[in-house]
Design a protein around this motif. Structure first.
Motif, PDB file in Angstrom:
ATOM      1  N   LYS A   1       5.397  -2.239  16.461  1.00  0.00           N
ATOM      2  CA  LYS A   1       4.189  -2.952  16.434  1.00  0.00           C
ATOM      3  C   LYS A   1       4.259  -4.088  17.529  1.00  0.00           C
ATOM      4  CE  LYS A   1       2.883  -1.694  11.859  1.00  0.00           C
ATOM      5  NZ  LYS A   1       2.228  -2.219  10.404  1.00  0.00           N
TER       6      LYS A   1
ATOM      7  N   LEU B   1      -1.596  -6.560  16.727  1.00  0.00           N
ATOM      8  CA  LEU B   1      -2.585  -8.125  16.032  1.00  0.00           C
ATOM      9  C   LEU B   1      -2.429  -9.049  17.216  1.00  0.00           C
ATOM     10  CD1 LEU B   1      -3.212  -9.578  13.598  1.00  0.00           C
ATOM     11  CD2 LEU B   1      -0.578 -10.390  13.378  1.00  0.00           C
TER      12      LEU B   1
ATOM     13  N   ALA C   1      -5.828  -5.615  15.115  1.00  0.00           N
ATOM     14  CA  ALA C   1      -6.015  -6.333  13.967  1.00  0.00           C
ATOM     15  C   ALA C   1      -6.089  -7.825  14.402  1.00  0.00           C
ATOM     16  CB  ALA C   1      -4.773  -6.351  12.993  1.00  0.00           C
TER      17      ALA C   1
ATOM     18  N   THR D   1       2.281 -14.503   8.222  1.00  0.00           N
ATOM     19  CA  THR D   1       1.110 -13.556   8.841  1.00  0.00           C
ATOM     20  C   THR D   1       1.844 -12.453   9.442  1.00  0.00           C
ATOM     21  OG1 THR D   1      -0.061 -15.661   9.090  1.00  0.00           O
ATOM     22  CG2 THR D   1      -0.685 -13.786  10.442  1.00  0.00           C
TER      23      THR D   1
ATOM     24  N   ASP E   1       5.063 -11.116   9.229  1.00  0.00           N
ATOM     25  CA  ASP E   1       5.422 -10.061   8.364  1.00  0.00           C
ATOM     26  C   ASP E   1       4.402  -9.359   7.638  1.00  0.00           C
ATOM     27  OD1 ASP E   1       7.633  -9.296   6.422  1.00  0.00           O
ATOM     28  OD2 ASP E   1       6.563 -10.267   5.009  1.00  0.00           O
ATOM     29  N   ARG E   2       3.466  -9.983   7.008  1.00  0.00           N
ATOM     30  CA  ARG E   2       2.240  -9.016   6.490  1.00  0.00           C
ATOM     31  C   ARG E   2       1.613  -8.080   7.310  1.00  0.00           C
ATOM     32  NH1 ARG E   2      -0.095 -13.258   4.940  1.00  0.00           N
ATOM     33  NH2 ARG E   2      -1.800 -13.508   6.427  1.00  0.00           N
ATOM     34  N   PHE E   3       1.398  -8.323   8.697  1.00  0.00           N
ATOM     35  CA  PHE E   3       1.056  -7.165   9.725  1.00  0.00           C
ATOM     36  C   PHE E   3       1.940  -6.467   9.699  1.00  0.00           C
ATOM     37  CE2 PHE E   3       0.774  -5.732  14.139  1.00  0.00           C
ATOM     38  CZ  PHE E   3      -0.023  -5.027  13.930  1.00  0.00           C
TER      39      PHE E   3
ATOM     40  N   ASN F   1       4.281  -5.153   7.862  1.00  0.00           N
ATOM     41  CA  ASN F   1       4.323  -4.512   6.619  1.00  0.00           C
ATOM     42  C   ASN F   1       2.973  -3.835   6.433  1.00  0.00           C
ATOM     43  OD1 ASN F   1       7.223  -4.545   5.641  1.00  0.00           O
ATOM     44  ND2 ASN F   1       6.736  -6.785   5.699  1.00  0.00           N
ATOM     45  N   SER F   2       2.091  -3.734   6.992  1.00  0.00           N
ATOM     46  CA  SER F   2       0.740  -3.287   7.097  1.00  0.00           C
ATOM     47  C   SER F   2       0.764  -1.753   7.562  1.00  0.00           C
ATOM     48  CB  SER F   2      -0.125  -4.081   7.394  1.00  0.00           C
ATOM     49  OG  SER F   2      -0.357  -4.164   8.808  1.00  0.00           O
ATOM     50  N   ALA F   3      -0.433  -1.148   7.427  1.00  0.00           N
ATOM     51  CA  ALA F   3      -0.594   0.042   8.054  1.00  0.00           C
ATOM     52  C   ALA F   3      -1.418  -0.354   9.434  1.00  0.00           C
ATOM     53  CB  ALA F   3      -1.881   0.821   7.132  1.00  0.00           C
TER      54      ALA F   3
ATOM     55  N   VAL G   1      -3.607  -3.190   9.949  1.00  0.00           N
ATOM     56  CA  VAL G   1      -4.507  -3.889   9.943  1.00  0.00           C
ATOM     57  C   VAL G   1      -4.311  -5.121   8.803  1.00  0.00           C
ATOM     58  CG1 VAL G   1      -6.289  -2.140  10.346  1.00  0.00           C
ATOM     59  CG2 VAL G   1      -5.875  -2.489   8.140  1.00  0.00           C
ATOM     60  N   LEU G   2      -5.173  -6.084   8.791  1.00  0.00           N
ATOM     61  CA  LEU G   2      -4.993  -7.325   8.170  1.00  0.00           C
ATOM     62  C   LEU G   2      -6.052  -7.457   7.312  1.00  0.00           C
ATOM     63  CD1 LEU G   2      -2.851  -9.837  10.032  1.00  0.00           C
ATOM     64  CD2 LEU G   2      -1.991  -8.496   8.220  1.00  0.00           C
TER      65      LEU G   2
END
Length: 273
Positions: A123, A215, A240, A262, A264-266, A268-270, A272-273
Motif C-alpha cells: 500500500k 491514500l 482514498a 490515520t 494505520d487505519r488505511f 488495515n483497511s480494504a 478506502v477510509l
C-alpha cells in the motif's frame, strides 16, 4: 530497553552508493518504509516511528541519496535513481514487498517507485503530494534550495534560518526549527538536488498509472494541502483520502499520534477510509 523498541541505525549498499537508515520494531513485523521530505532525513519520523512499531510494524526510514548520512547520487540522477534506494532497502531487509509512506519529496519518490514496481508495494500513502500548478512551481522555486555557499559574515546561515521559518508559517517550536535548519545545512551541497526534479516532473502521469492501493493524506494547514486535494481529484474512485486539521508541513512532529492512527487505519483497511 528492548532492542526492538528503540531506533537503530545502519547502512545498505544501493545503486547510488551507501544508504543510511533508521530502523525500529521486530523483524517479523509488517514491513513499512518511510520516505522523508527535502531537505531533511529519516530523522523527520523520529516522533512517529516508536508509535508505529508499537502497532506491530517493522519501520525503516532511509536517508535519500545526498541527504542525512547517505552517499551523494551521481550527477544527472533522475527521480528513478533517487527512488532506487527502495530496492536497496527491500534487498537489505530481505523483504519481497512493503507498504510505503512518503512525505512531500518522499511522496513523489514513493509514487515513482510504485509505478515502476507495483508488485513490491503493498500500500502507498502519499502525504502532502506536490501536484503543482505554474504559480506554485514558481513559489517553491523561490526558496533557498541549492548549494549553500559559506559567506564570511555568516549571512548564509541567517538565510537558511529565514527560509525555514518562511516554509513553515504557524509553527512555533523554535527548537525544532533550529534542528531542521542545522540538518539542512549539514548536507546543503547535495540535499536540494531532488527538489528541481520534483518541481519539473510530470506527476499527473505518475498518479494516473498507479495500480496499488493509495491514500492521499494531507492536513489543512500545510503548504501542499491544495495540491494534495487536486491529486486526489484526479482519481477519486481509486485514491482514498484523509486529512488532519491544522498543522503545517511538519505535521509528523506536530500531531504524531493522529498521523500514525490515520496511516494505520488505511493500512488495515480494504483500501478506502
Amino acid at each position: 530497553m528492548n532492542i526492538e523498541s528503540r531506533i537503530r541505525r545502519g547502512y545498505f549498499d544501493g545503486h547510488t552508493g551507501q544508504v543510511h537508515y533508521r530502523l525500529i520494531g521486530a523483524r517479523g513485523g509488517r514491513p513499512l518504509l518511510l520516505l522523508h521530505q527535502s531537505p531533511l532525513s529519516g530523522t523527520q519520523f523520529d516522533a512517529a516511528m516508536p508509535l508505529l512499531a508499537s502497532l506491530g510494524y517493522c519501520v525503516l526510514a532511509p536517508d535519500m541519496p545526498g541527504f542525512g548520512m547517505s552517499d551523494v547520487p551521481p550527477e544527472g540522477s533522475t527521480l528513478d535513481d533517487f527512488a532506487s534506494i527502495i530496492d536497496a532497502v527491500l534487498n537489505g531487509m530481505q523483504w519481497s514487498s512493503a507498504s510505503i509512506v512518503g512525505h512531500h519529496t518522499g511522496a513523489v519518490l514513493g509514487s515513482v517507485y510504485a509505478r515502476r514496481r507495483p508488485s513490491a508495494v503493498e500500500k502507498l500513502v502519499l502525504n502532502g503530494f506536490p501536484l503543482l500548478g505554474e504559480a506554485e512551481r514558481k513559489h517553491f522555486a523561490s526558496f533557498y534550495f541549492g548549494p549553500k555557499e559559506p559567506q564570511l559574515d555568516g549571512s548564509h546561515l541567517l538565510k537558511a534560518w529565514e527560509t525555514r521559518l518562511r516554509a513553515t508559517p504557524g509553527w512555533t517550536d523554535i527548537h525544532l526549527m533550529h534542528r531542521y535548519t542545522i540538518e539542512a545545512l549539514h548536507r546543503g551541497a547535495t540535499n536540494w538536488k531532488a527538489f528541481p526534479l520534483v518541481i519539473s516532473a510530470d506527476l499527473e502521469s505518475v498518479l494516473r498509472e498507479l495500480t496499488v492501493p493509495t491514500l492521499m493524506f494531507t492536513n489543512t494547514g500545510e503548504d501542499h494541502y491544495e495540491s494534495t486535494r487536486r491529486a486526489w481529484q484526479l482519481r477519486p474512485d481509486f485514491f482514498a483520502d484523509a486529512e488532519l486539521q491544522g498543522g503545517t508541513h511538519d505535521i509528523v512532529d506536530e500531531q504524531p499520534q493522529a498521523w500514525v492512527e490515520t496511516i494505520d487505519r488505511f493500512l488495515n483497511s480494504a483500501g478506502v477510509l
